[in-house]
Motif scaffolding. Structure first.
Motif, PDB file in Angstrom:
ATOM      1  N   VAL A  81      10.228  -9.212   3.326  1.00  0.00           N
ATOM      2  CA  VAL A  81      10.502 -10.792   3.037  1.00  0.00           C
ATOM      3  C   VAL A  81      10.002 -10.835   1.632  1.00  0.00           C
ATOM      4  CG1 VAL A  81       9.987 -11.408   5.392  1.00  0.00           C
ATOM      5  CG2 VAL A  81       8.014 -11.414   4.090  1.00  0.00           C
ATOM      6  N   SER A  82       9.541 -10.035   0.889  1.00  0.00           N
ATOM      7  CA  SER A  82       9.249 -10.248  -0.471  1.00  0.00           C
ATOM      8  C   SER A  82       9.500  -9.192  -1.422  1.00  0.00           C
ATOM      9  CB  SER A  82       7.503 -10.508  -0.337  1.00  0.00           C
ATOM     10  OG  SER A  82       7.115 -10.400  -1.654  1.00  0.00           O
ATOM     11  N   ASP A  83       9.598  -9.197  -2.741  1.00  0.00           N
ATOM     12  CA  ASP A  83      10.056  -8.401  -3.729  1.00  0.00           C
ATOM     13  C   ASP A  83       8.997  -8.199  -4.516  1.00  0.00           C
ATOM     14  OD1 ASP A  83      10.605 -10.741  -4.937  1.00  0.00           O
ATOM     15  OD2 ASP A  83      12.637 -10.078  -5.467  1.00  0.00           O
ATOM     16  N   ILE A  84       7.875  -8.656  -4.302  1.00  0.00           N
ATOM     17  CA  ILE A  84       6.557  -8.591  -5.421  1.00  0.00           C
ATOM     18  C   ILE A  84       6.536  -6.952  -5.748  1.00  0.00           C
ATOM     19  CG2 ILE A  84       4.114  -8.543  -5.540  1.00  0.00           C
ATOM     20  CD1 ILE A  84       4.221 -10.780  -3.421  1.00  0.00           C
ATOM     21  N   ASP A  85       6.369  -6.924  -7.133  1.00  0.00           N
ATOM     22  CA  ASP A  85       6.217  -5.633  -7.916  1.00  0.00           C
ATOM     23  C   ASP A  85       4.630  -5.320  -7.721  1.00  0.00           C
ATOM     24  OD1 ASP A  85       5.731  -3.669  -9.512  1.00  0.00           O
ATOM     25  OD2 ASP A  85       7.363  -4.089 -11.081  1.00  0.00           O
ATOM     26  N   TRP A  86       4.350  -4.523  -6.725  1.00  0.00           N
ATOM     27  CA  TRP A  86       3.062  -4.293  -6.677  1.00  0.00           C
ATOM     28  C   TRP A  86       2.129  -3.634  -7.955  1.00  0.00           C
ATOM     29  CZ3 TRP A  86       0.038  -7.484  -4.013  1.00  0.00           C
ATOM     30  CH2 TRP A  86       0.665  -8.213  -2.932  1.00  0.00           C
ATOM     31  N   ASP A  87       2.961  -2.795  -8.569  1.00  0.00           N
ATOM     32  CA  ASP A  87       2.476  -1.912  -9.511  1.00  0.00           C
ATOM     33  C   ASP A  87       2.000  -3.132 -10.462  1.00  0.00           C
ATOM     34  OD1 ASP A  87       2.805   0.578  -8.414  1.00  0.00           O
ATOM     35  OD2 ASP A  87       4.606   0.729  -9.133  1.00  0.00           O
ATOM     36  N   ALA A  88       2.778  -4.100 -11.074  1.00  0.00           N
ATOM     37  CA  ALA A  88       2.610  -4.896 -11.944  1.00  0.00           C
ATOM     38  C   ALA A  88       1.792  -5.861 -11.607  1.00  0.00           C
ATOM     39  CB  ALA A  88       4.054  -5.564 -12.229  1.00  0.00           C
ATOM     40  N   VAL A  89       1.710  -6.351 -10.395  1.00  0.00           N
ATOM     41  CA  VAL A  89       0.904  -7.600  -9.748  1.00  0.00           C
ATOM     42  C   VAL A  89      -0.367  -7.351  -9.310  1.00  0.00           C
ATOM     43  CG1 VAL A  89       0.811  -9.558  -8.181  1.00  0.00           C
ATOM     44  CG2 VAL A  89       2.972  -9.058  -9.207  1.00  0.00           C
ATOM     45  N   GLU A  98       3.143 -19.360   3.843  1.00  0.00           N
ATOM     46  CA  GLU A  98       3.482 -18.325   2.641  1.00  0.00           C
ATOM     47  C   GLU A  98       3.541 -17.026   2.914  1.00  0.00           C
ATOM     48  OE1 GLU A  98       0.747 -21.462  -0.378  1.00  0.00           O
ATOM     49  OE2 GLU A  98      -0.135 -19.694   0.749  1.00  0.00           O
ATOM     50  N   ILE A  99       2.795 -16.524   3.603  1.00  0.00           N
ATOM     51  CA  ILE A  99       2.830 -14.888   3.838  1.00  0.00           C
ATOM     52  C   ILE A  99       4.011 -14.582   4.829  1.00  0.00           C
ATOM     53  CG2 ILE A  99       0.810 -14.643   3.008  1.00  0.00           C
ATOM     54  CD1 ILE A  99      -0.441 -14.103   5.842  1.00  0.00           C
ATOM     55  N   VAL A 100       4.363 -15.210   5.828  1.00  0.00           N
ATOM     56  CA  VAL A 100       5.334 -14.936   6.720  1.00  0.00           C
ATOM     57  C   VAL A 100       6.588 -15.371   6.583  1.00  0.00           C
ATOM     58  CG1 VAL A 100       5.927 -15.086   9.276  1.00  0.00           C
ATOM     59  CG2 VAL A 100       3.400 -14.904   8.737  1.00  0.00           C
ATOM     60  N   ASP A 101       6.979 -16.715   6.021  1.00  0.00           N
ATOM     61  CA  ASP A 101       7.974 -17.198   5.884  1.00  0.00           C
ATOM     62  C   ASP A 101       8.589 -17.072   4.423  1.00  0.00           C
ATOM     63  OD1 ASP A 101       8.373 -17.791   8.691  1.00  0.00           O
ATOM     64  OD2 ASP A 101       7.182 -19.675   8.246  1.00  0.00           O
ATOM     65  N   VAL A 122     -12.417  -5.979   1.053  1.00  0.00           N
ATOM     66  CA  VAL A 122     -12.052  -7.326   1.006  1.00  0.00           C
ATOM     67  C   VAL A 122     -10.572  -7.201   1.595  1.00  0.00           C
ATOM     68  CG1 VAL A 122     -11.369  -9.286  -0.110  1.00  0.00           C
ATOM     69  CG2 VAL A 122     -13.418  -8.110  -0.836  1.00  0.00           C
ATOM     70  N   LEU A 123     -10.147  -7.770   2.736  1.00  0.00           N
ATOM     71  CA  LEU A 123      -8.791  -7.594   3.142  1.00  0.00           C
ATOM     72  C   LEU A 123      -8.139  -9.311   3.105  1.00  0.00           C
ATOM     73  CD1 LEU A 123      -7.586  -5.920   6.253  1.00  0.00           C
ATOM     74  CD2 LEU A 123      -6.852  -8.269   5.850  1.00  0.00           C
ATOM     75  N   ALA A 124      -6.901  -9.187   2.385  1.00  0.00           N
ATOM     76  CA  ALA A 124      -6.181 -10.361   2.255  1.00  0.00           C
ATOM     77  C   ALA A 124      -4.803  -9.909   2.685  1.00  0.00           C
ATOM     78  CB  ALA A 124      -6.235 -10.597   0.727  1.00  0.00           C
ATOM     79  N   PRO A 125      -4.613 -11.053   3.977  1.00  0.00           N
ATOM     80  CA  PRO A 125      -3.276 -10.994   4.162  1.00  0.00           C
ATOM     81  C   PRO A 125      -1.992 -11.079   3.284  1.00  0.00           C
ATOM     82  CG  PRO A 125      -4.766 -11.979   5.975  1.00  0.00           C
ATOM     83  CD  PRO A 125      -5.170 -11.947   4.555  1.00  0.00           C
ATOM     84  N   CYS A 126      -0.866 -10.518   3.445  1.00  0.00           N
ATOM     85  CA  CYS A 126       0.080 -10.944   2.190  1.00  0.00           C
ATOM     86  C   CYS A 126       1.541 -10.480   2.848  1.00  0.00           C
ATOM     87  CB  CYS A 126      -0.020  -9.943   1.230  1.00  0.00           C
ATOM     88  SG  CYS A 126       0.297  -8.165   1.460  1.00  0.00           S
ATOM     89  N   PRO A 127       2.613 -10.930   2.084  1.00  0.00           N
ATOM     90  CA  PRO A 127       4.050 -10.690   2.808  1.00  0.00           C
ATOM     91  C   PRO A 127       4.549  -9.157   2.809  1.00  0.00           C
ATOM     92  CG  PRO A 127       3.947 -12.232   0.837  1.00  0.00           C
ATOM     93  CD  PRO A 127       2.460 -11.577   0.775  1.00  0.00           C
ATOM     94  N   ASN A 128       4.957  -8.755   3.885  1.00  0.00           N
ATOM     95  CA  ASN A 128       5.570  -7.473   3.920  1.00  0.00           C
ATOM     96  C   ASN A 128       6.625  -7.236   2.775  1.00  0.00           C
ATOM     97  OD1 ASN A 128       7.980  -8.012   5.014  1.00  0.00           O
ATOM     98  ND2 ASN A 128       6.812  -8.008   7.117  1.00  0.00           N
ATOM     99  N   THR A 175      -7.836   0.490  -4.246  1.00  0.00           N
ATOM    100  CA  THR A 175      -6.923  -0.591  -3.430  1.00  0.00           C
ATOM    101  C   THR A 175      -5.686  -0.200  -2.752  1.00  0.00           C
ATOM    102  OG1 THR A 175      -7.428  -2.006  -5.502  1.00  0.00           O
ATOM    103  CG2 THR A 175      -5.514  -2.929  -4.392  1.00  0.00           C
ATOM    104  N   TRP A 176      -5.145  -0.812  -1.682  1.00  0.00           N
ATOM    105  CA  TRP A 176      -4.212  -0.714  -0.913  1.00  0.00           C
ATOM    106  C   TRP A 176      -3.372  -1.717  -0.756  1.00  0.00           C
ATOM    107  CZ3 TRP A 176      -9.069   1.616  -0.288  1.00  0.00           C
ATOM    108  CH2 TRP A 176      -9.044   3.032  -0.133  1.00  0.00           C
ATOM    109  N   THR A 177      -2.064  -1.645  -1.231  1.00  0.00           N
ATOM    110  CA  THR A 177      -1.024  -2.912  -1.157  1.00  0.00           C
ATOM    111  C   THR A 177       0.190  -2.420  -0.282  1.00  0.00           C
ATOM    112  OG1 THR A 177       0.286  -2.031  -2.780  1.00  0.00           O
ATOM    113  CG2 THR A 177      -1.617  -3.135  -3.656  1.00  0.00           C
ATOM    114  N   PRO A 178       1.164  -3.442  -0.115  1.00  0.00           N
ATOM    115  CA  PRO A 178       2.263  -3.016   0.698  1.00  0.00           C
ATOM    116  C   PRO A 178       2.950  -1.802   0.155  1.00  0.00           C
ATOM    117  CG  PRO A 178       2.146  -5.139   0.609  1.00  0.00           C
ATOM    118  CD  PRO A 178       0.942  -4.789  -0.331  1.00  0.00           C
ATOM    119  N   ALA A 179       2.819  -1.545  -1.300  1.00  0.00           N
ATOM    120  CA  ALA A 179       3.467  -0.385  -1.864  1.00  0.00           C
ATOM    121  C   ALA A 179       2.890   0.953  -1.398  1.00  0.00           C
ATOM    122  CB  ALA A 179       3.415  -0.421  -3.378  1.00  0.00           C
TER     123      ALA A 179
END
Length: 519
Positions: A394-402, A350-353, A385-391, A434-438
């Protein structure tokens, strides 16, 4: 070993993170004059800090790594400049190093003492697993001894420079096979396989795909030991910077490097600007760049060509919260708890591919106040709490929204698993950060990941971006984007390797063995 030609009396180190501070200490020990230029108002780099004050008082947040291994490398850096780690840092060895908790309700405390861990494995998983653990520990130790000097701790000018007995030994140990299958052969219990292979994600690769050589990361965690400095992880940067200044380094904080002046193929000066707009310039004979790899290449005029594009590691969401301290009837708490979901291989896909958030997350929950109460006000606790996630590559997640909804989901998962009081979570923490890829991307980190380049075969050892810079004869790189790689131990080593490239003299091979590790 290739090195910087010509005069190297005065070296400017760009960045006072752990790599830059290690570089500075080794250069100072070799008689060089050193100026460190750091954009933040404090040293430490990725091992950063943020203070949060609420009605209860002030919380001291570490915004970077929470796991410290291989303190002998810190000792080595301090010793290079004629000082002792014990005079500047107070390290606490964590026992257990981790508490691993599983979806079936079982738990395993990860001890670095061989006898204690063997007994833990025997009690929880049975005698066959205990015997497998012994064999695994011997294998991890053999990997470490084979890799630490030539493959991890040495400068390589080309792949051919690695040819020799150590390469043959590494191949015989299965270092070029796959980590996950190798560990599965040794450990019949699937829970143990997770404990001794999840570390490959630090290197940006799923255990099933990681080279067996990266079992050395599990060695650092589960054999050599995990530590925590009094005062928090920020104490590392403060202590190393203090040693550098005491040894004669000039430390310029709050100054962003804006350009390099060149004469021909040599850097002659470093330009910098303060937050107040003031401009400065430091002349130099050589420069060591420890900035994020994209930023370093921008300063140098462009990235070198590679036959394949760079691949970045997965990223992470980190949530820190100020909460009431649990009462006496609360479940036992630990400095580091790894909470594994039921899913495993699917999580990595899920997070790598796939570029998706984990559907059944595995999380690292850290409670630094259990070791250092001063990080939170009386009656309160600081939880991370640290949760691995896509970079972001490989992902276009809108972190401001999500992001806000995902933070709420993560805290809910932690509460459902019994690691937080669900009533407290329902009522809401007094604050969260909170720290996210953004967030990481805004700080200049490639693909929005604090874990830099993945350790694929094409980005390992001599195939990783080199610490010598083509076309600029007196510039050297250090940090997690170059050799040897990601994590506190590798970046400390990268600083020593960069110093060796400047001085032309390899440092003496360390005689230190990690505390508790077999010699």
């Amino acid at each position: 070993m290739r090195h910087v030609p010509g005069r190297t009396d005065h070296v400017v180190v760009v960045g006072a993170g752990l790599a830059g501070l290690s570089t500075a200490l080794h250069l100072l020990g070799a008689g060089r004059r050193v100026t460190l230029v750091e954009r933040d108002a404090f040293p430490g780099g990725r091992a950063g800090r943020a203070d949060v004050t609420d009605a209860h008082g002030t919380y001291l947040l570490d915004t970077g790594p929470t796991v410290l291994t291989m303190p002998d490398l810190l000792e080595e850096a301090f010793a290079a400049a004629g000082t002792r780690m014990a005079d500047r840092l107070d390290l606490v060895r964590l026992d257990p190093a981790y508490r691993a908790e599983f979806a079936d309700g079982s738990a395993i405390s990860v001890h670095t003492d061989a006898a204690a861990m063997e007994q833990e494995v025997r009690d929880v998983c049975g005698p066959d697993s205990a015997a497998g653990y012994r064999r695994l520990r011997e294998w991890l130790t053999a990997l470490y001894r084979t890799e630490i000097d030539g493959f991890i701790g040495g400068n390589a000018d080309s792949p051919l420079s690695l040819l020799g007995p150590d390469l043959a030994r590494l191949a015989a140990l299965g270092g070029f096979g796959r980590l996950g299958p190798r560990i599965a052969k040794l450990l019949p219990d699937e829970r143990l396989r997770r404990i001794f292979s999840f570390q490959s994600l630090y290197a940006g690769v799923a255990p099933a795909d990681a080279l067996g050589a990266y079992g050395v990361i599990a060695y650092m965690d589960t054999v050599a030991g995990v530590y925590f400095p009094r005062g928090g992880m920020r104490a590392l940067g403060d202590a190393l910077a203090g040693a550098a200044v005491d040894a004669g380094a000039e430390l310029l904080l709050g100054r962003t490097v804006t350009g390099l002046e060149r004469s021909g193929d040599r850097v002659t000066a470093v330009r910098h600007t303060g937050s107040d707009g003031t401009e400065g310039r430091v002349a130099c004979d050589a420069v060591v760049l420890t900035a994020e790899l994209p930023a370093a290449y921008d300063l140098l005029g462009g990235a070198p060509r590679r036959p394949v594009p760079l691949r970045w590691s997965p990223s992470a969401v980190v949530v820190q919260a100020g909460l009431p301290e649990p009462g006496p009837d609360a479940p036992s708490r630990h400095h580091h708890t790894i909470s594994f979901g039921a899913a495993w291989e699917r999580t990595f896909r899920e997070i790598v591919d796939d570029g998706r958030l984990m559907s059944d997350p595995s999380l690292l929950v850290t409670r630094p106040g259990l070791t250092e109460p001063g990080v939170a006000p009386a009656g309160r606790e600081l939880v991370s709490v640290l949760a691995p996630c896509p970079n972001t590559a490989v992902s276009d997640i809108d972190w401001d929204a999500v992001g806000p909804a995902y933070v709420e989901e993560l805290l809910g998962v932690v509460a459902d698993r019994g690691l937080l009081d669900p009533h407290v979570v329902a009522a809401g923490p007094s604050w969260t950060r909170t720290w996210t890829p953004a967030t990481w991307a805004a700080q200049g980190m490639g693909a929005g990941t604090p874990f830099s380049l993945a350790h694929t075969l094409a980005q390992t050892g001599p195939f990783r971006p080199r610490n010598l810079v083509s076309g600029v004869e007196n510039a050297v790189l250090a940090g997690c984007g170059t050799t040897p790689g990601v994590g506190i131990p590798p970046v400390l080593i990268s600083g020593r390797l960069a110093a060796e490239r400047v001085t032309g003299t390899p440092a003496p091979v360390s005689s230190f063995a990690p505390v508790g590790a077999p010699r």
